[in-house]
Write a protein that holds these residues in place. Structure first.
Motif, PDB file in Angstrom:
ATOM      1  N   ALA A 107       0.805  -1.169   0.112  1.00 41.32           N
ATOM      2  CA  ALA A 107      -0.103  -0.079  -0.171  1.00 41.32           C
ATOM      3  C   ALA A 107       0.927   1.154   0.025  1.00 41.32           C
ATOM      4  N   VAL A 108       1.902   1.068   0.689  1.00 41.41           N
ATOM      5  CA  VAL A 108       2.728   2.421   0.748  1.00 41.41           C
ATOM      6  C   VAL A 108       4.314   1.888   0.422  1.00 41.41           C
ATOM      7  N   PRO A 109       4.744   1.649  -0.704  1.00 48.45           N
ATOM      8  CA  PRO A 109       6.147   1.075  -0.962  1.00 48.45           C
ATOM      9  C   PRO A 109       7.230   1.952  -0.796  1.00 48.45           C
ATOM     10  N   SER A 110       8.340   1.380  -0.229  1.00 51.02           N
ATOM     11  CA  SER A 110       9.322   1.983   0.387  1.00 51.02           C
ATOM     12  C   SER A 110       9.948   2.849  -0.801  1.00 51.02           C
ATOM     13  N   PHE A 111      10.110   1.968  -2.011  1.00 55.12           N
ATOM     14  CA  PHE A 111      10.966   2.524  -3.157  1.00 55.12           C
ATOM     15  C   PHE A 111      10.152   3.938  -3.557  1.00 55.12           C
ATOM     16  N   ILE A 112       8.710   4.297  -3.461  1.00 57.66           N
ATOM     17  CA  ILE A 112       8.208   5.376  -3.798  1.00 57.66           C
ATOM     18  C   ILE A 112       8.479   6.284  -2.440  1.00 57.66           C
ATOM     19  N   LEU A 113       8.376   6.012  -1.299  1.00 55.00           N
ATOM     20  CA  LEU A 113       8.564   6.721  -0.043  1.00 55.00           C
ATOM     21  C   LEU A 113      10.102   7.447  -0.325  1.00 55.00           C
TER      22      LEU A 113
END
Length: 172
Positions: A107-113
């Motif tokens: 839901a909240v991927p690290s690569f996007i964060l």
């Protein structure tokens, strides 16, 4: 350097050609994996029988909670086989722990964060993540705790974040 789960999530996102700038669309993901989505007034659940995959989503929940449930149940469809009711409780607990970890990372991927410009205050970051990824405040708060715990415990874990400012953290 990412964990195996983070790499798996990144691979799924690239396979799905998901737009990283928009919140996750569960209908698109379900279609890609040939999963029927059924909304009903019952606890969310995943079933896979003879290559027919179904995720039941609790229609009584808000859209944020439905997305969170979908991500949890998607893990069961993608990674687990068999009925949980006939398994040892420790094995069932392991599968639930895997599904919960997958839920937060999908839901909240690290690569996007890693790519986004995060607000410097937890009070601003939680609503920012909630809106950006379409998840509840509690979910966003927990995911940020996970993300920053890895930064603190493994300073070289996210080498591309070294120049980012760490969030000011306070409990609320």
């Amino acid at each position: 350097m990412y964990s195996a789960l983070e790499i798996e999530v990144k691979d799924i996102y690239s396979q799905l050609l998901l737009d990283e700038m928009n919140p996750l669309n569960i209908e698109v993901v379900a279609r890609h994996f040939d999963i029927s989505l059924i909304y009903k007034s019952a606890e969310s659940k995943a079933i896979s029988i003879l290559n027919k995959k179904v995720i039941f989503i609790d229609e009584r929940k808000n859209s944020f909670q439905q997305k969170e449930d979908f991500c949890h149940e998607l893990c069961h469809i993608l990674k687990h086989t068999g009925a949980q009711n006939n398994t040892h409780y420790l094995f069932k607990q392991m599968q639930e722990n895997q599904a919960n970890a997958f839920m937060y990372h999908f839901a909240v991927p690290s690569f996007i964060l890693n790519k986004i410009d995060m607000p410097n205050s937890i009070y601003e970051a939680v609503p920012f993540i909630s809106r950006r990824f379409g998840v509840s405040f509690d979910f966003a708060h927990h995911r940020l705790e996970m993300f920053y715990r890895n930064l603190i415990n493994f300073p070289n874990y996210y080498n591309q974040i070294q120049n980012k400012t760490m969030l000011e953290y306070a409990f609320y």
